[in-house]
Scaffold this motif. Structure first.
Motif, short mmCIF file in Angstrom:
data_model
loop_
_atom_site.label_atom_id
_atom_site.label_comp_id
_atom_site.label_asym_id
_atom_site.label_seq_id
_atom_site.Cartn_x
_atom_site.Cartn_y
_atom_site.Cartn_z
N ASP A 1 37.97 -2.19 -20.14
CA ASP A 1 36.59 -1.98 -20.61
C ASP A 1 35.61 -1.90 -19.44
N LYS A 2 36.13 -1.83 -18.24
CA LYS A 2 35.25 -1.75 -17.08
C LYS A 2 34.36 -0.52 -17.16
N SER A 3 33.13 -0.67 -16.70
CA SER A 3 32.24 0.49 -16.64
C SER A 3 32.73 1.45 -15.56
N ILE A 4 32.32 2.70 -15.67
CA ILE A 4 32.71 3.69 -14.66
C ILE A 4 32.17 3.30 -13.29
N ASN A 5 30.99 2.73 -13.26
CA ASN A 5 30.42 2.28 -11.99
C ASN A 5 31.26 1.16 -11.38
N ASP A 6 31.72 0.22 -12.20
CA ASP A 6 32.56 -0.88 -11.70
C ASP A 6 33.91 -0.35 -11.20
N LEU B 1 37.39 0.73 -6.42
CA LEU B 1 38.28 1.62 -5.69
C LEU B 1 37.70 2.06 -4.34
N GLY B 2 36.65 1.38 -3.92
CA GLY B 2 36.13 1.61 -2.58
C GLY B 2 35.23 2.82 -2.43
N PHE B 3 34.77 3.40 -3.53
CA PHE B 3 33.83 4.52 -3.44
C PHE B 3 32.43 3.96 -3.24
N THR B 4 31.69 4.54 -2.32
CA THR B 4 30.36 4.01 -2.00
C THR B 4 29.30 4.55 -2.96
N ARG B 5 29.58 5.71 -3.57
CA ARG B 5 28.61 6.29 -4.50
C ARG B 5 29.31 6.70 -5.78
N LEU B 6 28.68 6.44 -6.91
CA LEU B 6 29.25 6.83 -8.19
C LEU B 6 29.36 8.35 -8.30
N SER B 7 28.41 9.05 -7.72
CA SER B 7 28.44 10.51 -7.79
C SER B 7 29.65 11.09 -7.07
N TYR B 8 29.99 10.46 -5.94
CA TYR B 8 31.15 10.94 -5.19
C TYR B 8 32.44 10.63 -5.94
N PHE B 9 32.49 9.45 -6.58
CA PHE B 9 33.67 9.11 -7.38
C PHE B 9 33.84 10.12 -8.52
#
Length: 280
Positions: A241-246, A251-259
């Motif tokens: 149930d983790k949020s996409i941001n979490d 996973l070590g991504f610094t920005r949600l947009s890049y993920f």
């Protein structure tokens, strides 16, 4: 990019290391040879193997990476040990020993243990002499510097991100350094790993490691790393149930947009759509 010149080291000081290896091989009735990190012969095979041993017919261009697996094919017993240069804290190749043996020899186990002891002795000898030679001449005498290879950059661009997820499911390698690197990557998907960090963990230069990783896996380091992160993200999206941001942060991504951009590049859909539609 830099590469250690192992052949130059072996031939330095009037071929001191080569002469010592030749003498040891003759005295102990075994074959001794050195392989580079690319698993190719660096200075020939010292000592003798029987004419029936296929190994003796191998030239300097032959890839001997599967030698430990194929030793029965060559009718030999075999052992090797990595050579490391202390000044660089890098593995630059490996010392290998081999001896003819009948396939059903009852003493094969004893021979294997003896060869393991001999190869450890030779590794210590080569590393000790190498350290003295490099301290005397300077490390720069043994470093080859390359400009950035445009072909390598193009190869990385040619990796199909969309196919990478399928490719890693069937990927296999017998190379010990790449196996260790993959295990390290897979255990640290939460971190922002770099090529330098992972190559240093297996004691290889970034140049050697990059080439070897691509050869053994069929994928560049960066494509494999992202594919494994996205593979884990897919699992978390389906089973947690983790949020996409979490998930992005974990996973070590610094920005949600890049993920999100990376996820879509590898899977064809955005993370939100993947979760809501339950894609496999």
């Amino acid at each position: 990019m830099e590469e250690f010149d192992l052949q130059s080291l072996l031939s330095s000081n009037e071929k001191l290391i080569i002469r010592l290896l030749q003498s040891y091989a003759q005295t102990n009735d075994i074959a001794v040879f050195v392989l580079g990190n690319d698993d190719h012969l660096q200075a020939g095979i010292f000592g003798e193997l029987s004419e029936s041993a296929l190994l003796i017919r191998k030239d300097k261009k032959a890839d001997l990476s599967k030698l430990s697996v194929n030793k029965y094919k060559y009718h030999i017993e075999y052992a090797d040990s990595p050579i490391r240069i202390s000044q660089l804290n890098q593995r630059v190749g490996k010392i290998c020993v081999a001896k003819d043996t009948p396939e059903a020899s009852p003493k094969r186990l004893d021979l294997m243990q003896k060869l393991n002891d001999q190869v450890v002795y030779l590794r210590c000898m080569v590393e000790g002499i190498s350290k003295l030679i490099i301290e005397n001449r300077g490390i720069d005498d043994f470093i080859i510097k390359y400009a950035l290879d445009v072909n390598d950059a193009i190869d990385d661009l040619d990796d199909s991100d969309g196919k990478a997820l399928q490719q890693i499911k069937t990927m296999s390698t017998s190379n010990a350094s790449i196996i260790s690197a993959i295990e390290y990557i897979d255990s640290n998907l939460d971190k922002r790993l770099t090529l330098d960090q992972v190559s240093s963990k297996v004691y290889l230069s970034d140049y050697y490691f990059s080439k070897l990783f691509k050869r053994e896996t069929g994928l560049s380091f960066s494509v494999y790393l992202n594919a494994r992160k996205i593979q884990k993200a897919m699992l978390l999206l389906k089973e947690s149930d983790k949020s996409i941001n979490d998930i992005s942060d974990s996973l070590g991504f610094t920005r949600l947009s890049y993920f999100s951009q990376t996820f879509k590049k590898y899977t064809g859909v955005a993370p939100t759509k993947y979760r809501t539609e339950g894609n496999n």
